[in-house]
Design an enzyme around this catalytic site. Structure first.
Site, PDB file in Angstrom:
ATOM      1  N   GLY A  44       0.849  -1.177   0.000  1.00 27.34           N
ATOM      2  CA  GLY A  44       0.000   0.000   0.000  1.00 27.34           C
ATOM      3  C   GLY A  44       0.888   1.231   0.000  1.00 27.34           C
ATOM      4  O   GLY A  44       2.039   1.192  -0.452  1.00 27.34           O
ATOM      5  N   ALA A  46       2.519   2.880   2.416  1.00 27.54           N
ATOM      6  CA  ALA A  46       3.779   2.748   3.155  1.00 27.54           C
ATOM      7  C   ALA A  46       4.713   1.767   2.457  1.00 27.54           C
ATOM      8  O   ALA A  46       5.895   2.052   2.249  1.00 27.54           O
ATOM      9  CB  ALA A  46       3.509   2.318   4.596  1.00 27.54           C
ATOM     10  N   ARG A 332     -12.821  12.851  15.057  1.00 25.30           N
ATOM     11  CA  ARG A 332     -13.694  11.722  14.747  1.00 25.30           C
ATOM     12  C   ARG A 332     -14.276  11.046  15.987  1.00 25.30           C
ATOM     13  O   ARG A 332     -15.442  10.658  15.993  1.00 25.30           O
ATOM     14  CB  ARG A 332     -12.916  10.699  13.911  1.00 25.30           C
ATOM     15  N   LEU A 464      -2.726   8.899   5.350  1.00 25.95           N
ATOM     16  CA  LEU A 464      -1.936   8.961   4.118  1.00 25.95           C
ATOM     17  C   LEU A 464      -0.616   9.674   4.377  1.00 25.95           C
ATOM     18  O   LEU A 464       0.429   9.287   3.853  1.00 25.95           O
ATOM     19  CB  LEU A 464      -2.726   9.686   3.027  1.00 25.95           C
TER      20      LEU A 464
END
Length: 660
Positions: A44, A46, A332, A464
């Site tokens: 992905g 990373a 969040r 990200l």
């Protein structure tokens, strides 16, 4: 408090630590790099960025992913953006402010040194991605555009419509494939890591399974990098891809790597609500929607009217009411708990009553009027304003609106979206030091697979940022600290007894799974585990529920190993067998998560213990007793030892989090 773990944070002022470290860290000369082999598990953001960068530097890299292409890594699902402290908006942003917001957003449970480094390299990530051709949104004058995300009062989030993760991954993937093309990276797709091989206490390779043929393979590496994402699928229903799992990290944990803060899971407030027992995953609606959408519920309990039929004076914009300074852009964990509280109190909407409204009518009207003014139309009709406003919203969020309509059958341009919190990200992970190395020498963890940067709650658009920071700008420096001492270590043949023994253990486990021949599928056990975890270790936890959960999970584990049924054979393409191995690891992880949550007698960030809350229902920390990283060492079945790493704050004043 024992201090068994050394975080290796450099000395000196916070703003100088990373600069000084990079100037003094041992180096590996180019000729020696060519004889050093690095294994990267996961491709992905990373993993792909690390593999591409390390190969570009001259190391020999082997990269493994269980998908058919790195382009299918779950990083593509990230929608809203990536943070960086470039201050293009001239609204007061800085490296220090990004550092401060991240520490505060994580409820003062993350390491200062790691977080400041993340903020420092954030700007370089954007430059790197622009150079790769990532199509970030731009303002009229040509500057990259920014939008707001939760927990901040500046606009620092760079984005590519609602598909930022996919575009960033394509950038990293192009760099990775270039290295594959010139022979510096050997790519192993459809391979899953099932064991870490250690020799004399150092990570020296992995056992991987070819998922197409079922064969086991041995691979040597001077260092092993785990870039395998988070473990949110322990809850069964989450926004993660269905293949996302904890197996690689869990195998490392059972080989000696400490697992840190496993109970810190993030519930994302902006997801499409559960619609029934048939679902296998949930869908995220980007946090970027909270830029322009307003969240509300009816003021009347059990109101059955459609959202558009409820007049303005009968609506409760509860986030704006409770948190006026941040409004709909609170972090969040706070937004999620507030939605749960309203629904539990009987103000939920939709058929299930387990949802709240996210309304774009105001944004459409506002943007429409701006467009009308731009065009010098001063007597625009309501329909024209609506049409022009919808066009602006479509440009910003169109693919997200299309996705919502496809899944729910409702048009979010006309009716307010219905959203509810869902499991999304895990702040916990393998314990790593400043070098991103676990306590097992030569074994590293990058991105969401480690615990290092977000504390008890991650701010939106920072996943990200961390994945690419670790891969592009941190590990290329820090790995030299270890590999500079390994240049005399020759490639170890894979017929070494440690490889033979590791493969034997993997094969025995596979045979055991296949030969149980019970009655229940891996999926059924996963669902049951998810139900236990969501109900007793989800958005709210308490001691009684956590004790029950531990007992329930231990019973489920016993049943799993006595009544599992896997169709097909071990030496062939067998997704059921692969799933079973992952579920077995999730069951063990679930128990540790509950142990960790029970041990932490406080509320902080995403870990909300009902016994520890303020009069207003906010998280109540206990800094005197729990200001540490809870790193757990595996000590046999259902047994773990706690190795706390104290958190020291020298640059930030500790305070009760307030977004009011």
């Amino acid at each position: 408090m024992s201090n068994k773990l050394d975080a290796k944070i450099p000395e000196g002022a916070i703003s100088d630590k990373w600069t000084k470290y990079r100037s003094t860290v041992p180096l590996v000369n180019p000729a020696n790099k060519r004889s050093l082999e690095i294994i990267v598990v996961g491709t992905g953001l990373a993993g792909a960025s690390a593999a591409a960068t390390l190969a570009e530097m001259g190391y020999k890299v082997k990269a493994f992913c269980f998908q058919d292409s790195p382009r299918r890594a779950h990083s593509i699902a990230a929608q809203g953006g990536i943070n960086a402290a470039k201050n293009y908006q001239n609204d007061g942003d800085s490296v220090y402010r990004l550092f401060y917001d991240t520490i505060k957003g994580g409820d003062y449970r993350s390491r200062e040194g790691n977080v400041h480094r993340l903020a420092e390299v954030s700007g370089s990530i954007i430059d790197q991605c622009v150079a790769q051709g990532v199509p970030f949104a731009r303002e009229y004058g040509g500057l990259l555009s920014n939008r707001s995300f939760g927990g901040t009062q500046v606009q620092r989030t760079f984005y590519a419509a609602g598909q930022t993760g996919q575009q960033l991954l394509l950038g990293a993937y192009s760099g990775l494939e270039r290295q594959v093309g010139i022979g510096n990276v050997t790519m192993y797709t459809r391979h899953e890591m099932l064991e870490v091989v250690t020799i004399d206490g150092k990570a020296r390779g992995i056992i991987a399974k070819n998922l197409v043929t079922g064969e086991l393979e041995r691979h040597f590496g001077h260092a092993v990098l785990l870039c395998t994402g988070g473990y949110g699928n322990v809850f069964y229903l989450s926004t993660n891809a269905m293949g996302s799992n904890v197996t690689a990290a869990w195998k490392a944990h059972k080989k000696g790597a400490n697992f840190a803060n496993p109970c810190y899971t993030q519930i994302h407030p902006t997801c499409i609500p559960v619609s029934g027992d048939h679902q296998s995953k949930l869908t995220l609606m980007s946090e970027s929607l909270r830029n322009d959408g307003r969240i509300w519920v009816p003021k009347k309990q059990n109101d059955t009217r459609l959202g558009n039929d409820i007049p303005e004076e009968e609506r409760d914009y509860y986030l704006e009411r409770r948190y006026p300074a941040f409004g709909n852009l609170v972090p969040r964990d706070i937004a999620s708990r507030a939605a749960k509280e309203r629904c539990d109190a009987g103000y939920g909407v939709g058929a299930s009553k387990m949802a709240v409204y996210l309304d774009f009518a105001f944004a459409i009207d506002r943007y429409g009027k701006i467009e009308a003014n731009k065009k010098n139309i001063h007597d625009a009709s309501e329909d024209l304003i609506n049409e022009m406003g919808r066009a602006v919203v479509k440009e910003k969020y169109g693919n997200l609106f299309d996705m919502y309509k496809q899944i729910t059958g409702e048009d979010p341009y006309v009716l307010p979206m219905r959203i509810y919190p869902a499991v999304h990200y895990t702040m916990g992970g393998l314990w790593v030091d400043y070098n991103l190395m676990t306590n097992v020498p030569g074994l590293y963890a990058l991105g969401e697979a480690n615990f290092s940067d977000h504390g008890a709650n991650r701010l939106g658009a920072s996943a990200l940022m961390q994945g690419l920071a670790d891969g592009y700008f941190v590990i290329p420096y820090t790995i030299g600290s270890y590999l500079s001492n390994e240049i005399r270590t020759k490639s170890i043949p894979t017929d070494h007894p440690a490889f033979v023994e590791a493969e034997k253990l993997v094969q025995e486990r596979i045979n055991t799974l296949v030969n149980i021949k019970g009655k229940q599928s891996p999926e059924s056990f996963h669902k049951r585990l998810g139900k236990i975890m969501w109900e007793k270790c989800g958005m709210a936890r308490n001691a009684e529920g956590l004790k029950e959960a531990i007992t329930d999970i231990q019973a489920l584990k016993k049943e799993f190993w006595s009544d599992l049924r896997i169709l097909g054979d071990a030496d062939e393409f067998n997704p059921e067998l692969d799933k079973a191995g992952r579920v077995a690891d999730f069951i063990e992880l679930g128990e540790l998560m509950c142990v960790d949550a029970l041990n932490r007698n406080e509320s902080c960030g995403g870990h909300f213990r009902e016994e520890y809350q303020t009069e207003e229902g906010e998280a109540l920390r206990d800094d005197e007793n729990y200001m540490y990283v809870a790193a757990w060492e595996y000590d046999g079945e259902s047994k773990w030892n706690l190795n706390p790493e104290p958190l020291v704050y020298e640059n930030i004043k500790i305070a009760q989090r307030s977004y009011k």
